[in-house]
Write an enzyme that holds these catalytic residues in place. Structure first.
Site, PDB file in Angstrom:
ATOM      1  N   HIS A  83      51.247  36.399  37.854  1.00  0.00           N
ATOM      2  CA  HIS A  83      52.215  37.279  37.209  1.00  0.00           C
ATOM      3  C   HIS A  83      53.196  37.860  38.225  1.00  0.00           C
ATOM      4  O   HIS A  83      53.201  39.065  38.482  1.00  0.00           O
ATOM      5  CB  HIS A  83      51.490  38.384  36.438  1.00  0.00           C
ATOM      6  N   CYS A 148      41.150  30.729  39.944  1.00  0.00           N
ATOM      7  CA  CYS A 148      40.563  31.518  41.030  1.00  0.00           C
ATOM      8  C   CYS A 148      39.028  31.460  40.965  1.00  0.00           C
ATOM      9  O   CYS A 148      38.441  31.634  39.891  1.00  0.00           O
ATOM     10  CB  CYS A 148      41.029  32.968  40.918  1.00  0.00           C
ATOM     11  N   GLU A 178      43.814  35.306  31.390  1.00  0.00           N
ATOM     12  CA  GLU A 178      42.451  35.239  31.954  1.00  0.00           C
ATOM     13  C   GLU A 178      41.414  35.595  30.895  1.00  0.00           C
ATOM     14  O   GLU A 178      40.377  34.936  30.776  1.00  0.00           O
ATOM     15  CB  GLU A 178      42.332  36.181  33.158  1.00  0.00           C
ATOM     16  N   CYS A 285      37.072  41.644  40.539  1.00  0.00           N
ATOM     17  CA  CYS A 285      37.056  40.858  41.781  1.00  0.00           C
ATOM     18  C   CYS A 285      37.232  41.780  42.981  1.00  0.00           C
ATOM     19  O   CYS A 285      37.610  42.944  42.849  1.00  0.00           O
ATOM     20  CB  CYS A 285      38.144  39.792  41.738  1.00  0.00           C
ATOM     21  N   SER A 315      48.479  42.649  35.248  1.00  0.00           N
ATOM     22  CA  SER A 315      47.437  43.607  34.853  1.00  0.00           C
ATOM     23  C   SER A 315      46.974  44.449  36.035  1.00  0.00           C
ATOM     24  O   SER A 315      46.921  45.674  35.966  1.00  0.00           O
ATOM     25  CB  SER A 315      46.256  42.827  34.262  1.00  0.00           C
ATOM     26  N   SER A 377      49.600  39.883  43.120  1.00  0.00           N
ATOM     27  CA  SER A 377      50.461  38.705  43.011  1.00  0.00           C
ATOM     28  C   SER A 377      51.847  38.982  43.586  1.00  0.00           C
ATOM     29  O   SER A 377      52.786  38.223  43.333  1.00  0.00           O
ATOM     30  CB  SER A 377      50.570  38.272  41.541  1.00  0.00           C
TER      31      SER A 377
HETATM   32  S1  SF4 Z   1      43.205  39.279  41.355  1.00  0.00           S
HETATM   33 FE1  SF4 Z   1      41.108  38.639  41.834  1.00  0.00          FE
HETATM   34  S2  SF4 Z   1      40.547  37.213  40.193  1.00  0.00           S
HETATM   35 FE2  SF4 Z   1      42.784  37.435  40.130  1.00  0.00          FE
HETATM   36  S3  SF4 Z   1      43.538  35.780  41.401  1.00  0.00           S
HETATM   37 FE3  SF4 Z   1      43.295  37.541  42.764  1.00  0.00          FE
HETATM   38  S4  SF4 Z   1      41.222  37.346  43.654  1.00  0.00           S
HETATM   39 FE4  SF4 Z   1      41.363  35.992  41.869  1.00  0.00          FE
END
Ligand code: SF4
Length: 408
Positions: A83, A148, A178, A285, A315, A377
């Site tokens: 995102h 992921c 997700e 995570c 998110s 992200s």
């Molecule tokens: S936020 Fe966490 S679950 Fe999402 S891509 Fe990054 S490491 Fe993976």
């Protein structure tokens, strides 16, 4: 942790220097204090952890490598890979096309994809239905699957509890890629329900205790329960997993509430709780946990305002905003361009899902103290861009190069 090959344009010399120094000085990641960047009239406090996570770097590396290695091939992404608007736009500029939008609306029909084409699966993963559709069309995805590993971990956790005959409660945003993927994988193994927040968890608790009429469940949780879900028997043994990027405090509150509901309803004790409630611990995570803990620590610093940088549909970023806005004026922006001048900032209100303009966002005092973080992200280059824009309003400030020296 593994290092990835991501385009240099996403990196920032300043942030890299800061992160390397902090990593070197705190190898065990015990210090969550923010980093002060003292520019003189402007003090920036950077969160200890922010920016690209493992899963995002992994996805970006695979995507750009795939483009480089396959000139002339049609390359599709199931939907946004992560995102972040800049990363998605860069991929589109390199010829990648999206099959669906972020909410699953079809943009290009699956029929238009042939076995010679490449389909990248985004970091959020995808549903079993789409996986099967691609398999039936003989489209290879293994090599181009950027799901992921921390999302896959949630799927594995739900499979484990499904094997023990628990119903799976997924705490997540029902329309998020997700959560849709996790729901699909969970529902393959066991009855599953999505709860989006504590309000829905309280509602679900009433169905567990029988306080609410069973039939209204199917309306209250419309599109959030698996096919054939039987309210009369499927809420007797439950386990909770999460979308990886939820707010840690909400996740804990929801698990605690549902656990207590089972204890009360079935008169359980700590010893026999597993008869009805699976001990899953949270499935947030590491990046979500680190970034939220770093923001909570950063918020102990007295500051004038906070800036959170990231995609508006991200998110994990919106949860960082949520934490900050409880304490001080907070501006959620997706690039430095949203800082229109030393007076005006255009920022996103994720509650109302719209941008709004705030005037006089910078106080007239010295120094001005600003807390800054970004989502998992968000490229570090964007954060550096925001810092540079802010610096342009302070003629007497130190330069970025001067500040970098302190971290080398
Ligand atoms: S936020 Fe966490 S679950 Fe999402 S891509 Fe990054 S490491 Fe993976």
């Amino acid at each position: 942790m593994k290092t990835f090959n991501v385009p240099l344009t996403y990196r920032s010399p300043l942030i890299t220097a800061v992160k390397n120094k902090r990593r070197k000085d705190d190898k065990l990641k015990k210090d969550f204090n923010p980093t002060l960047l003292n520019f003189g009239p402007l003090h920036i406090y950077l969160a200890r952890h922010f920016g690209f996570c493992y899963g995002v770097e992994n996805a970006i590396e695979i995507a750009f490598r795939t483009i480089d290695e396959n000139p002339g091939k049609q390359i599709f992404l199931l939907s946004e890979m992560i995102h972040n608007p800049q990363v998605n736009a860069d991929l589109q500029e390199r010829g990648v096309r999206f099959l669906q939008d972020t909410y699953g609306k079809q943009l290009i029909p699956f029929d238009a994809v042939t076995a010679n084409d490449i389909v990248l699966i985004p970091a959020f993963g995808t549903t079993l239905e789409i996986e099967n559709k691609l398999k039936r069309a003989r489209i290879q995805t293994e090599k181009y699957n950027t799901t992921c590993p921390f999302v896959e971990k949630v799927w594995n956790r739900s499979e484990l509890i499904a094997k023990k005959n628990y119903t799976i409660i997924i705490h997540g945003k029902p329309r998020h890629e997700e959560t849709r993927a996790t729901f699909s994988h969970a529902a393959f193994n066991a009855p599953s329900v999505i709860v989006k927040d504590i309000g829905q968890a309280q509602l679900l608790a009433k169905y567990i205790t029988g306080e609410k009429d069973a039939l209204s469940f199917y309306n209250d949780f419309k599109d959030q329960y698996s096919k054939g879900f039987d309210i009369a028997k499927d809420l007797q043994r439950i386990g909770v997993v999460n979308q990886t990027t939820m707010l840690a405090a909400d996740t804990q509150a929801i698990a605690d509430l549902l656990k207590q509901t089972m204890i009360t309803k079935y008169d359980l004790t700590g010893k026999n709780i597993e008869e009805r409630f699976a001990d899953t611990r949270d499935t947030l995570c590491y990046a979500t946990n680190d970034n939220q803990s770093a923001v909570n620590e950063m918020l102990k610093t007295k500051a004038d305002l906070a800036i959170v940088v990231g995609g508006y549909n991200s998110s994990n970023t919106s949860h960082l905003v949520e934490l900050c806005e409880q304490r001080l004026p907070t501006y959620f922006i997706n690039s430095e361009e949203k800082i229109l001048s030393s007076k005006d900032i255009l920022h996103y209100n994720f509650h109302k899902k719209e941008e709004s303009l705030t005037s006089n966002f910078l106080p007239e005092k010295a120094p001005v103290n600003i807390l800054i973080t970004s989502g998992a992200s968000c490229p570090d280059a964007l954060v550096e861009g925001v810092i540079k824009k802010l610096l342009s309003f302070y003629a007497e400030s130190k330069t970025i190069e001067q500040v970098i020296e302190a971290f080398q």
